[in-house]
Design an enzyme around this catalytic site. Sequence first.
Site, PDB file in Angstrom:
ATOM      1  CG  PHE A   1      54.553  19.058 -13.363  1.00 19.43           C
ATOM      2  CD1 PHE A   1      55.492  18.490 -12.510  1.00 19.43           C
ATOM      3  CD2 PHE A   1      53.219  18.777 -13.143  1.00 19.43           C
ATOM      4  CE1 PHE A   1      55.101  17.646 -11.472  1.00 19.43           C
ATOM      5  CE2 PHE A   1      52.816  17.942 -12.116  1.00 19.43           C
ATOM      6  CZ  PHE A   1      53.769  17.374 -11.273  1.00 19.43           C
ATOM      7  CG  HIS A   2      54.410  25.219 -15.903  1.00 17.87           C
ATOM      8  ND1 HIS A   2      53.402  25.958 -15.297  1.00 17.87           N
ATOM      9  CD2 HIS A   2      53.776  24.218 -16.571  1.00 17.87           C
ATOM     10  CE1 HIS A   2      52.228  25.424 -15.586  1.00 17.87           C
ATOM     11  NE2 HIS A   2      52.427  24.371 -16.361  1.00 17.87           N
ATOM     12  N   PRO A   3      59.235  23.923 -15.798  1.00 23.93           N
ATOM     13  CG  PRO A   3      60.533  22.041 -16.270  1.00 23.93           C
ATOM     14  CD  PRO A   3      59.126  22.461 -15.942  1.00 23.93           C
TER      15      PRO A   3
ATOM     16  CG  HIS B   1      54.546  28.729 -12.763  1.00 22.64           C
ATOM     17  ND1 HIS B   1      54.167  28.378 -14.044  1.00 22.64           N
ATOM     18  CD2 HIS B   1      54.887  30.033 -12.823  1.00 22.64           C
ATOM     19  CE1 HIS B   1      54.252  29.427 -14.838  1.00 22.64           C
ATOM     20  NE2 HIS B   1      54.682  30.441 -14.117  1.00 22.64           N
TER      21      HIS B   1
END
Length: 538
Positions: free
Chosen positions: A474-476, A301
Amino acid sequence: MSGQNDFPTEFDFIIVGAGAAGCVLANRLSARSNLRVALLEAGQADNTPRIHVPAGTISLYKSRKYTYQYYSTPQKYLNNRRIHVPRGRMLGGSSSMNSMIYIRGARSDYDAWEAMGCTGWGYDAVLKYFMREEDNHLHQDPHFHGTGGELVVDQPRDPLGVSRLFIKAAEEVGLKENTDFNGAKLDGVGIYDVTQKDGKRLSAYRAFVAPVRSRPNLHVLTGCKVVSLVTDGKEVQGVTIERNGQFHVLRARQETILSAGAIGSPHLLMSSGIGNAHELLAAGVPVVADLPEVGRNLQDHVDGLVTIRSDSASTLGFSTASLSSVVPSPLQFLLKRKGWLTTNYVEAGGFASTRYAKDVPDIQFHFVPGYRSHRGRLFEWGHGFALHTCVLRPYSRGSIRLARDGSRNPDIDFNFLSDERDTHVLLEGVKLARSILRASPFDAIRGKEMAPTANIQTDDQLIEYLRASASTVFHPSGTCRMGADDTSVVTPDLKVRGLKGLRVADTSIMPTLVSGNTNAPTMMIGDKASDMILAEAV
């Protein structure tokens, strides 16, 4: 290899990574007492207040002890900047350092997976896992929420009044309040639900593993770096680990399960010779299985920031005026779970649609009730408030590859804003964020806009600002893509194609990124994986 071990070396199941998915898997698999389960974590224990006190989260993002300090490759469409990518390195993984927000995503996210051929992953099928895990303390709709599960879902104990101002301001520009983002609809704004118990962080480890760690068939090994998979032809038989400077081989009688995350899982596959054959050979790694899509399909994101200065000590910040709130905060937290130490820094937020959205929101807000540094610092003297805006379903795709410098470290390339559609959505989202922060509820406390600044007004100027400042929330995900097609890395039952004894269960299997924070969906993935694994266990 070392000689005498202080732990067993043969198990039925080996789980690599004690993060959100791995902890759920460890709980569910070890519930069957005849199965010996190993949960391996490269990091250490979580015995620090920095993890358990909600406000401590801000101290973890640059910690070398508790966090992998990854950086991306230079981002071509973000002025060649390297993006900081911290990931949890302790029991609980990133669930021990995140903002504790409980969001599942949109129904359409999972139905889209099903439409892609991922049978059994539609919304109605995964909802039962969300509900099975949940212990909802908010009396929300029982059609969507569960009670009695391991994961407590609650409201923040003591949200700041300025977070409520955000809700009023958003309503003034046309958004409606939503008291349950995990219910019938996603759109709207409100105070976020959090994974906290008694006012403290409830990580996946504390929810699912700590209460059952005394099970004699569950072995939790910390400080345990997995170096490579052990393979025999096309069968994975276990892992090679490094612990306390010694190497050991751990054998899995039934399966090895990778739950090391969207960076760690593809990196371990490639380090073990499973990936794009041409690239593996170029990195000096012997090929075990040619799976070209390992490490591809990276999504995250991408996020833009609007940050405002304020003279008001009603916002989080350090100043002479705030001492009366800061000084008693430790005692307030210890005695009543009240005060500043209860904040997760993003107490409120929500979902909205730009003009490019179709049936569901395409942007998410994270409201910060304190000054968010326009210079990237963790702390700035004084007060303010800020609003993050991210693109929920990005079109841009990046990759994880092995570095060719001999280190075999992961090269992380998000390729942010490589697809212009993401740029357009982020632009519209930041413009909406600006309008919210300019609404009348903030009039009494609003100061100078520090970013983008009043001098930046046109679309072209805003796009340049975003290229110079946009980052990640921080949503890989997506780097071991699940699918029914032959090019996917794992099948819908999460088995790695062409190999026996190996599955992946974490955010890396997501075909497309979910519309929101990824902690809860990752736990769901681990839970659903456990049912599939146990159905075949002997």
